[in-house]
Every structure is written in structure tokens, then in C-alpha cells.
Design a protein around this motif. Structure first.
Motif, short mmCIF file in Angstrom:
data_model
loop_
_atom_site.label_atom_id
_atom_site.label_comp_id
_atom_site.label_asym_id
_atom_site.label_seq_id
_atom_site.Cartn_x
_atom_site.Cartn_y
_atom_site.Cartn_z
N VAL A 1 -28.90 49.35 80.77
CA VAL A 1 -28.89 50.50 81.68
C VAL A 1 -27.89 51.53 81.15
CG1 VAL A 1 -28.45 51.23 84.06
CG2 VAL A 1 -29.50 48.99 83.62
N SER A 2 -28.33 52.79 81.12
CA SER A 2 -27.50 53.88 80.59
C SER A 2 -26.44 54.34 81.59
CB SER A 2 -28.39 55.08 80.24
OG SER A 2 -28.78 55.76 81.43
N THR B 1 -26.46 56.99 83.08
CA THR B 1 -27.10 57.71 84.18
C THR B 1 -27.95 56.79 85.06
OG1 THR B 1 -29.04 58.26 82.83
CG2 THR B 1 -27.20 59.85 82.83
N GLN C 1 -30.52 54.99 83.90
CA GLN C 1 -31.86 54.85 83.34
C GLN C 1 -31.95 53.56 82.51
OE1 GLN C 1 -34.36 57.12 84.08
NE2 GLN C 1 -32.75 57.81 85.45
N THR D 1 -34.73 50.31 89.85
CA THR D 1 -33.89 51.45 89.45
C THR D 1 -32.45 51.05 89.71
OG1 THR D 1 -34.06 52.55 91.59
CG2 THR D 1 -35.68 53.17 89.91
#
Length: 124
Positions: free
Chosen positions: A69-70, A72, A74, A99
């Protein structure tokens, strides 16, 4: 009836230094830091699809899926390397439907890896 049970292991992340819970205690040879783990923002509306061939073959097991997971939130990368091969794609597809709220290191968003264990069970 086939069911799938989902189990989460919080995460593994890439930073140097000792880790214990969400806080690290300073050591003479390393920095201290505060780590806030990844949080799930939204869950999929339904469980993973149980592959037809796995159903027919009564194949069960746990698939370990790694979700990068980034900063942000994502999803950068999803892969699985453990569990019955016939179930891995279904587990990865399921993982893509989540998410996330990103992890934080010293108050700043950071990339991290979230580990998801998807249990495929043939018991009703």
C-alpha cells in the motif's frame, strides 16, 4: 456450501530499527520511531469467489496474500506465494477489492505491506 473465512495479520513494513507494537524504544545503536499501521478504509461487499474447480475437487486451504500500500493508500502490488495454487488468484482478486488508509511513520504517510490470510473452507 463453500465458505471463505478472512483473517488479517497486521503488517510487515520496510524501515530500519527495532519494532515493538506501534512504538519503538530508543536503543544506543538505533533510532526511535512511532509507527501507525495501515487501516482498512472499505471492505468488499462480499467474500472471495470460490473457484469452480476447487469446489468440485473439495480443495480447501489458506492463501497468504501480500498487499503493498502506497503513501496515499493505493494498492501498489498484490501477490500470493502460499496456499493452494488453484485458490491463489481468487484470493488476490478479493484483496484488490479492499481500500486502505496508509500507514504512518513519525506522523507521515509511508508505504507498507499488509498481509491477508484468506481461508477457503468446505464446511457449511
Amino acid at each position: 456450501m463453500k465458505t471463505a473465512i478472512i483473517v488479517f495479520t497486521l503488517l510487515t513494513f520496510g524501515c530500519k530499527g527495532p519494532v515493538s507494537g506501534v512504538h519503538s524504544t530508543p536503543k544506543e545503536d538505533g533510532p526511535s520511531f512511532k509507527f501507525e499501521p495501515i487501516h482498512i478504509k472499505t471492505w468488499p461487499a462480499s467474500g472471495p469467489e470460490y473457484p469452480a474447480k476447487a469446489k468440485a475437487g473439495h480443495i480447501t486451504g489458506t492463501v497468504t496474500v501480500y498487499i503493498h500500500v502506497s503513501e496515499t493508500g493505493q494498492i501498489l502490488k498484490i501477490y500470493s506465494d502460499q496456499g493452494p495454487e488453484i485458490l491463489r488468484q481468487a484470493a488476490e482478486d478479493y484483496a484488490k477489492r479492499f481500500t486502505f488508509i496508509p500507514a504512518k511513520l513519525n506522523g507521515r504517510p509511508t508505504t507498507a505491506r499488509f498481509t491477508l490470510h484468506v481461508v477457503f473452507d468446505s464446511n457449511p
